[in-house]
Design a protein around this motif. Sequence first.
Motif, PDB file in Angstrom:
ATOM      1  N   ARG A  34       2.011   7.116  -6.481  1.00  0.00           N
ATOM      2  CA  ARG A  34       0.953   8.068  -6.803  1.00  0.00           C
ATOM      3  C   ARG A  34       1.369   9.501  -6.448  1.00  0.00           C
ATOM      4  O   ARG A  34       1.041  10.450  -7.169  1.00  0.00           O
ATOM      5  N   GLN A  35       2.084   9.651  -5.341  1.00  0.00           N
ATOM      6  CA  GLN A  35       2.403  10.981  -4.847  1.00  0.00           C
ATOM      7  C   GLN A  35       3.594  11.617  -5.561  1.00  0.00           C
ATOM      8  O   GLN A  35       3.664  12.845  -5.658  1.00  0.00           O
TER       9      GLN A  35
ATOM     10  N   GLU B  65       1.123   4.160  -2.852  1.00  0.00           N
ATOM     11  CA  GLU B  65       0.877   5.548  -2.473  1.00  0.00           C
ATOM     12  C   GLU B  65       2.076   6.430  -2.801  1.00  0.00           C
ATOM     13  O   GLU B  65       1.919   7.568  -3.259  1.00  0.00           O
TER      14      GLU B  65
ATOM     15  N   ILE C 221      -6.328   0.009  -1.607  1.00  0.00           N
ATOM     16  CA  ILE C 221      -5.747   0.765  -2.712  1.00  0.00           C
ATOM     17  C   ILE C 221      -6.778   1.699  -3.341  1.00  0.00           C
ATOM     18  O   ILE C 221      -6.500   2.874  -3.610  1.00  0.00           O
ATOM     19  N   ARG C 222      -7.982   1.192  -3.558  1.00  0.00           N
ATOM     20  CA  ARG C 222      -9.000   2.001  -4.239  1.00  0.00           C
ATOM     21  C   ARG C 222      -9.526   3.117  -3.344  1.00  0.00           C
ATOM     22  O   ARG C 222      -9.819   4.221  -3.821  1.00  0.00           O
ATOM     23  N   ARG C 223      -9.674   2.842  -2.055  1.00  0.00           N
ATOM     24  CA  ARG C 223     -10.249   3.834  -1.145  1.00  0.00           C
ATOM     25  C   ARG C 223      -9.186   4.620  -0.380  1.00  0.00           C
ATOM     26  O   ARG C 223      -9.513   5.465   0.447  1.00  0.00           O
ATOM     27  N   ASN C 224      -7.913   4.272  -0.623  1.00  0.00           N
ATOM     28  CA  ASN C 224      -6.803   4.977   0.013  1.00  0.00           C
ATOM     29  C   ASN C 224      -6.910   4.916   1.538  1.00  0.00           C
ATOM     30  O   ASN C 224      -6.742   5.914   2.241  1.00  0.00           O
ATOM     31  N   LYS C 225      -7.201   3.710   2.067  1.00  0.00           N
ATOM     32  CA  LYS C 225      -7.326   3.521   3.507  1.00  0.00           C
ATOM     33  C   LYS C 225      -6.405   2.391   3.939  1.00  0.00           C
ATOM     34  O   LYS C 225      -6.605   1.224   3.586  1.00  0.00           O
TER      35      LYS C 225
ATOM     36  N   PHE D  85       0.834  -1.210   0.000  1.00  0.00           N
ATOM     37  CA  PHE D  85       0.000   0.000   0.000  1.00  0.00           C
ATOM     38  C   PHE D  85       0.864   1.254   0.000  1.00  0.00           C
ATOM     39  O   PHE D  85       0.627   2.193  -0.767  1.00  0.00           O
ATOM     40  N   TRP D  86       1.892   1.277   0.863  1.00  0.00           N
ATOM     41  CA  TRP D  86       2.786   2.431   0.922  1.00  0.00           C
ATOM     42  C   TRP D  86       3.547   2.606  -0.386  1.00  0.00           C
ATOM     43  O   TRP D  86       3.801   3.743  -0.810  1.00  0.00           O
TER      44      TRP D  86
END
Length: 247
Positions: free
Chosen positions: A130-131, A127, A192-196, A123-124
């Motif tokens: 993406r960032q 993210e 991943i989809r909900r960014n949680k 997940f990290w």
Amino acid sequence: MTFRPASLAIVQGYSPYNTALTEAPYAGAPWGLLPLIPLALLPEQIGRSFLFAISLAAFGYSAYRLGAKPVAMLAFLISPPILHCLLNANLDWMPLLGYIMPPQFGLFFLSIKPQMGSVVAVFWLIEAWRQGGWRRVLWIFGPFTLALLLSLALYGFWPLNILKASTYTTWWNASLWPASIPVGLVLALAAIRRNKVNYAMAASPCLSPHVLLHSWSAALVSIVSLTPETIAAVVGLWVWVILRALS
């Protein structure tokens, strides 16, 4: 049987993965033992007492940072996974601290118990991409990758020691794998989809074939900000423990 002799092995200049030095094999990242060295140098029961207090404080602090209210905090701390970890002097509180750290530092803590942190690391990674693309990935994962490569050069391919550890602890394995794979995949995709990240916490043990009871604290802490849900989960866990004891 594991963490104290493995920590003392490092002090003495030996590999913590040398099974001749431990009654039960150590399989985590070598840096997971470094904070334990001062405790390992104490008389065993005194060191264990300090570890108990540190573990309890770390569990409580992690739950607090993840949004636990007092009632949910109490339920979390008296849940079977937490008590199991405390009584067995295990290290599952370390990945929970990793959850609330910046990823650059949290990765070191997650790698101590991959069955609790593998999906969070993925997940990290996503993210970070993406960032800021590869630069952000390098900034976050570079230090950990370098430390990992150095540890492999020093101790060999130590992650394979999980095979020895899982063989030793087969009787205590509380994994739901492979039946839990669909649940783990759904939770990973939701993260991943909900960014949680909470979904990723719960997904990690679902996708591991080797999970002892105390490592399910990863899934439990993911809902600790929801008091009724936490209480329901803890009640359900105690029902399961009682039924297992009676059978």
